[in-house]
Design a protein around this motif. Structure first.
Motif, PDB file in Angstrom:
ATOM      1  N   THR A 178       0.365   1.366 -10.122  1.00  0.00           N
ATOM      2  CA  THR A 178       0.336   0.203  -9.249  1.00  0.00           C
ATOM      3  C   THR A 178       0.888  -1.026  -9.956  1.00  0.00           C
TER       4      THR A 178
ATOM      5  N   THR B  18      -8.645   5.939   1.244  1.00  0.00           N
ATOM      6  CA  THR B  18      -8.788   4.512   1.497  1.00  0.00           C
ATOM      7  C   THR B  18     -10.275   4.205   1.607  1.00  0.00           C
TER       8      THR B  18
ATOM      9  N   ASN C 246       2.302   1.713  -3.393  1.00  0.00           N
ATOM     10  CA  ASN C 246       1.256   2.152  -4.293  1.00  0.00           C
ATOM     11  C   ASN C 246       0.980   3.641  -4.123  1.00  0.00           C
ATOM     12  N   GLN C 247       0.928   4.131  -2.879  1.00  0.00           N
ATOM     13  CA  GLN C 247       0.674   5.550  -2.643  1.00  0.00           C
ATOM     14  C   GLN C 247       1.792   6.405  -3.226  1.00  0.00           C
ATOM     15  N   SER C 248       3.031   5.996  -3.016  1.00  0.00           N
ATOM     16  CA  SER C 248       4.159   6.761  -3.560  1.00  0.00           C
ATOM     17  C   SER C 248       4.093   6.814  -5.078  1.00  0.00           C
TER      18      SER C 248
ATOM     19  N   THR D   2      -8.149   2.498  -2.925  1.00  0.00           N
ATOM     20  CA  THR D   2      -7.505   3.757  -3.322  1.00  0.00           C
ATOM     21  C   THR D   2      -7.897   4.140  -4.739  1.00  0.00           C
TER      22      THR D   2
ATOM     23  N   LEU E 106      -3.422   9.507   0.646  1.00  0.00           N
ATOM     24  CA  LEU E 106      -4.374   9.077  -0.372  1.00  0.00           C
ATOM     25  C   LEU E 106      -5.616   8.446   0.247  1.00  0.00           C
TER      26      LEU E 106
ATOM     27  N   THR F 116       0.828  -1.206   0.000  1.00  0.00           N
ATOM     28  CA  THR F 116       0.000   0.000   0.000  1.00  0.00           C
ATOM     29  C   THR F 116       0.862   1.254   0.000  1.00  0.00           C
ATOM     30  N   GLN F 117       1.935   1.253   0.796  1.00  0.00           N
ATOM     31  CA  GLN F 117       2.830   2.413   0.841  1.00  0.00           C
ATOM     32  C   GLN F 117       3.498   2.649  -0.510  1.00  0.00           C
TER      33      GLN F 117
END
Length: 323
Positions: free
Chosen positions: A321, A130, A21-23, A301, A128, A18-19
């Protein structure tokens, strides 16, 4: 025991994914093109950046988490005072309107605000969306004297207000609000009440976020100072106050003598985590806990981005992603 270890390892992998993906999504947003009305007009882009900064600081002053729904509402209410010669005005596909003599930001310009904030990485930190919270745009450097957010609150939030405040609140509701129905959820009703000139001194001192928190507690069963209309969930009215209500309120309120006589020390404890985003305060704030749940953070997300910013941003997020 082996099963527990596998589950813990799986959870850690999901968090790391998840981290990453956010970056990746934020990286895509930084390189995404802006609307032509902004990319071709540096004055307009600079003015929008200043408006964003003012709105985010305003949410910090009101002690409200700067989520995208909250920020978007404030941006939509703001105008731009940029003056153009008639032959040099930017083409905005007829979206721009006039409000009190001021030009307004177009839908495309407002939708591009997260992209602009992603580019200003030295000013903002993006969290982001959720399945449980919307996009939030925080300041890298908190304003001086900032003591934490008061809204949104969690279900187990403790009453931080003093006996004096509840006593003045009870008098105000009994004398001014007994025959008044207030339409809207907590956010709408709190704003309308917060702007009244006849508030008691203790309520006047509250920020808008603190006022929402007060209203939330006033609606709770242990206070029962106000209630939703059982036949219309979009109407809030003050209850007819009784002696039993006063006695129950005395037993649940903090002692007097706290800072300024209005907030107790539990205020600091309840708002200790500044960047913890609870259910997002939309225009329908009271329905935040009904947000659909999903077990896949990455899918949540992408879905949330698609809901807020359209399919283009969602496709960019999916590409990032996959990469």
């Amino acid at each position: 025991h082996t099963s527990d270890l596998h589950q813990e390892k799986y959870r850690n992998c999901r968090i790391m994914a998840t981290q990453v993906n956010q970056s990746a999504v934020i990286g895509v947003w930084r390189n995404a093109p802006l609307p032509e009305s902004l990319s071709g007009d540096s004055r307009r882009l600079t003015a929008l950046e200043a408006t964003i900064c003012g709105c985010v600081h305003g949410l910090y002053n009101d002690k409200i988490v700067p989520t995208w729904p909250e920020l978007r509402k404030r941006l939509e209410a703001c105008g731009t005072e940029i003056q153009y010669d008639q032959d040099k005005a930017p083409k905005v596909s007829g979206e721009a309107t006039k409000t009190n003599g001021k030009g307004t930001w177009t839908h495309m310009e407002i939708a591009s605000v997260p992209l602009i904030c992603a580019r200003l990485k030295d000013v903002y930190t993006l969290a982001l969306p959720t399945s449980r919270s919307p996009l939030a745009i925080y300041l890298k450097q908190e304003p001086e004297g900032f003591s934490g957010f008061c809204w949104p609150v969690k279900e187990q939030d403790l009453d931080p207000f003093s006996k004096l405040l509840w006593s003045e609140s009870r008098t105000f509701l009994a004398t001014k609000m007994q025959s008044c129905d207030m339409k809207g959820g907590i956010a709408v009703v709190a704003k309308a009440l917060h702007e009244r000139d006849d508030l008691p001194p203790s309520l006047k001192k509250l920020s808008l976020g603190e006022f929402r928190r007060w209203l939330w507690h006033a609606l709770r069963p242990n206070k029962a100072l106000m209630q939703y209309d059982p036949l219309n969930g979009n109407v809030i009215r003050a209850n007819k106050l009784t002696r039993s209500t006063e006695e129950e309120d005395r037993s649940t309120s903090p002692e007097e003598g706290t800072e300024q006589g209005y907030l107790s020390s539990s205020e600091e404890e309840a708002g200790a985590s500044v960047h913890a985003v609870a259910a997002g305060p939309h225009s329908t704030t009271d329905a935040a806990d009904k947000t659909a749940r999903t077990s896949d953070p990455a899918a949540a997300t992408t879905a949330a981005i698609a809901a807020d910013f359209g399919t283009t941003a969602a496709a960019a997020a999916t590409t990032a992603t996959t990469a």
